[in-house]
Design a protein around this motif. Sequence first.
Motif, mmCIF file in Angstrom:
data_model
loop_
_atom_site.group_PDB
_atom_site.id
_atom_site.type_symbol
_atom_site.label_atom_id
_atom_site.label_comp_id
_atom_site.label_asym_id
_atom_site.label_seq_id
_atom_site.Cartn_x
_atom_site.Cartn_y
_atom_site.Cartn_z
ATOM 1 N N MET A 1 0.843 -1.202 0.000
ATOM 2 C CA MET A 1 0.000 0.000 0.000
ATOM 3 C C MET A 1 0.877 1.249 0.000
ATOM 4 S SD MET A 1 -2.833 1.096 2.779
ATOM 5 C CE MET A 1 -4.431 1.233 2.069
ATOM 6 N N ASP A 2 0.548 2.204 -0.835
ATOM 7 C CA ASP A 2 1.317 3.449 -0.908
ATOM 8 C C ASP A 2 1.162 4.228 0.402
ATOM 9 O OD1 ASP A 2 2.630 5.695 -1.510
ATOM 10 O OD2 ASP A 2 1.571 6.089 -3.402
ATOM 11 N N LYS A 3 2.305 4.561 1.021
ATOM 12 C CA LYS A 3 2.260 5.249 2.311
ATOM 13 C C LYS A 3 1.597 6.608 2.212
ATOM 14 C CE LYS A 3 6.302 3.003 4.323
ATOM 15 N NZ LYS A 3 7.637 3.211 4.926
ATOM 16 N N ARG A 4 1.722 7.244 1.040
ATOM 17 C CA ARG A 4 1.116 8.554 0.891
ATOM 18 C C ARG A 4 -0.390 8.508 0.995
ATOM 19 N NH1 ARG A 4 3.862 10.426 -4.596
ATOM 20 N NH2 ARG A 4 3.298 8.249 -5.037
ATOM 21 N N LYS A 5 -1.013 7.367 0.639
ATOM 22 C CA LYS A 5 -2.462 7.245 0.714
ATOM 23 C C LYS A 5 -2.957 7.069 2.142
ATOM 24 C CE LYS A 5 -2.959 5.356 -3.954
ATOM 25 N NZ LYS A 5 -3.424 4.221 -4.762
ATOM 26 N N ALA A 6 -2.036 6.698 3.053
ATOM 27 C CA ALA A 6 -2.455 6.490 4.440
ATOM 28 C C ALA A 6 -2.684 7.805 5.171
ATOM 29 C CB ALA A 6 -1.398 5.671 5.182
ATOM 30 N N TRP A 7 -2.107 8.906 4.655
ATOM 31 C CA TRP A 7 -2.296 10.215 5.284
ATOM 32 C C TRP A 7 -3.610 10.838 4.829
ATOM 33 C CZ3 TRP A 7 0.962 12.090 8.935
ATOM 34 C CH2 TRP A 7 2.213 11.473 9.047
ATOM 35 N N PRO A 8 -4.302 11.531 5.722
ATOM 36 C CA PRO A 8 -5.508 12.264 5.287
ATOM 37 C C PRO A 8 -5.156 13.282 4.218
ATOM 38 C CG PRO A 8 -5.372 12.144 7.681
ATOM 39 C CD PRO A 8 -4.064 11.632 7.164
ATOM 40 N N PHE B 1 -5.965 16.343 3.867
ATOM 41 C CA PHE B 1 -5.668 17.710 4.261
ATOM 42 C C PHE B 1 -4.259 17.853 4.854
ATOM 43 C CE2 PHE B 1 -7.671 15.674 7.913
ATOM 44 C CZ PHE B 1 -6.836 16.014 8.948
ATOM 45 N N ILE B 2 -3.578 16.699 5.111
ATOM 46 C CA ILE B 2 -2.208 16.750 5.622
ATOM 47 C C ILE B 2 -1.247 16.630 4.458
ATOM 48 C CG2 ILE B 2 -0.494 15.696 7.127
ATOM 49 C CD1 ILE B 2 -2.684 14.769 8.946
ATOM 50 N N THR B 3 -0.676 17.741 4.094
ATOM 51 C CA THR B 3 0.300 17.781 3.009
ATOM 52 C C THR B 3 1.571 18.443 3.526
ATOM 53 O OG1 THR B 3 -0.472 19.941 2.243
ATOM 54 C CG2 THR B 3 -1.560 17.989 1.309
ATOM 55 N N LYS B 4 2.575 18.461 2.680
ATOM 56 C CA LYS B 4 3.834 19.078 3.066
ATOM 57 C C LYS B 4 3.642 20.562 3.364
ATOM 58 C CE LYS B 4 8.595 19.771 1.486
ATOM 59 N NZ LYS B 4 9.561 19.534 0.384
ATOM 60 N N ASN B 5 2.834 21.219 2.539
ATOM 61 C CA ASN B 5 2.584 22.650 2.747
ATOM 62 C C ASN B 5 1.781 22.913 4.018
ATOM 63 O OD1 ASN B 5 3.962 23.379 0.438
ATOM 64 N ND2 ASN B 5 2.128 23.300 -0.860
ATOM 65 N N SER B 6 0.806 22.039 4.279
ATOM 66 C CA SER B 6 -0.003 22.239 5.481
ATOM 67 C C SER B 6 0.824 22.002 6.740
ATOM 68 C CB SER B 6 -1.214 21.313 5.462
ATOM 69 O OG SER B 6 -0.826 19.957 5.510
ATOM 70 N N LEU B 7 1.711 21.007 6.704
ATOM 71 C CA LEU B 7 2.579 20.758 7.862
ATOM 72 C C LEU B 7 3.501 21.945 8.106
ATOM 73 C CD1 LEU B 7 3.546 16.998 7.344
ATOM 74 C CD2 LEU B 7 2.045 17.952 9.102
ATOM 75 N N MET B 8 4.001 22.531 7.025
ATOM 76 C CA MET B 8 4.851 23.718 7.167
ATOM 77 C C MET B 8 4.048 24.877 7.753
ATOM 78 S SD MET B 8 7.030 25.769 4.238
ATOM 79 C CE MET B 8 8.013 24.304 3.904
#
Length: 302
Positions: free
Chosen positions: A1-8, A10-17
């Motif tokens: 399973m692609d790990k990127r799909k496990a994140w919601p 709305f949680i992106t690199k820009n949002s975390l920053m």
Amino acid sequence: MDKRKAWPKFITKNSLMAYGLILPSLLVFAVFMFYPLLYTIYLSFFDWNMIKPVKTFVGWGNYIALLQDPLTYKVMTNTLAYIVILLMLNCAAPYALAFILSFVIKRRQGFYKSAFFLPSVISLVVGSILYLWILNPISGPVAIIAKALGISVPIWSKTQGLVIVVLSIITTWKVFGYNFIVIYGGVAGVPSEVIEAARIDNVPLHRIFFDIVLPMSSATGVYIFIMTIVQGLQYVFTPIKVITQGGPDNASSNAIYNVYQEAFTLYHTGYASAFAVVTMALFVVLLIAEFKYVEKGVYYEN
């Protein structure tokens, strides 16, 4: 399973920053605003004087005592009267003055703006002492002029009703300049071609003000309306503390000063906390009503 799909989503690199950048501000708010607010609510359910090592839980006792105390209603009436006077002096008057300077008086606008804004940078303690001298009923300039005209000046700091008016004037001296500059910017932003078209049609100045300028600068007006109440309740503490100490017979006390008086003079910490919570709740209700009913009629360009 692609790990990127496990994140919601709305949680992106820009949002975390973004969360990381806003985190320091949230920590400051948590330490200096959210924690004191929650602790005040907590203390409102206890009988404590800031000295005893043990707090006595009284439940809703402080709130019941608050509602049964006649002083509560007197203080709230004083607060309401003070706010009404302050809004007339710091919302209506700056609006009319800004309109006159923008569309009627064209000369020396820089001088007028500087003169009106100057008191806002002067300490309110200095202003309070200055007004105490100006309005001195025996040797003040107003008393001297009144005596020459055969008029007696009352001792305003000892006169019921008059003391609220004078305190409002002192606070206005501090708040007026900022409000005027902000409103002047909003009024000056009204398209000049609209004003000129109205003048060509011989529309009276008072109709231009009420039908064109006031609606088209209403966003600025709502901001000043809110800031006048907030700053007014914040600034009025100083002249009350310096001049009247809540007198005569609590005629000059308001919600903010009464909380201070109960907490740090009488050491009724739980009662003062309950008063603070009730005051905050009332203003939250007023703010919600303002956003619900007043904000709908606000004009925002584009």
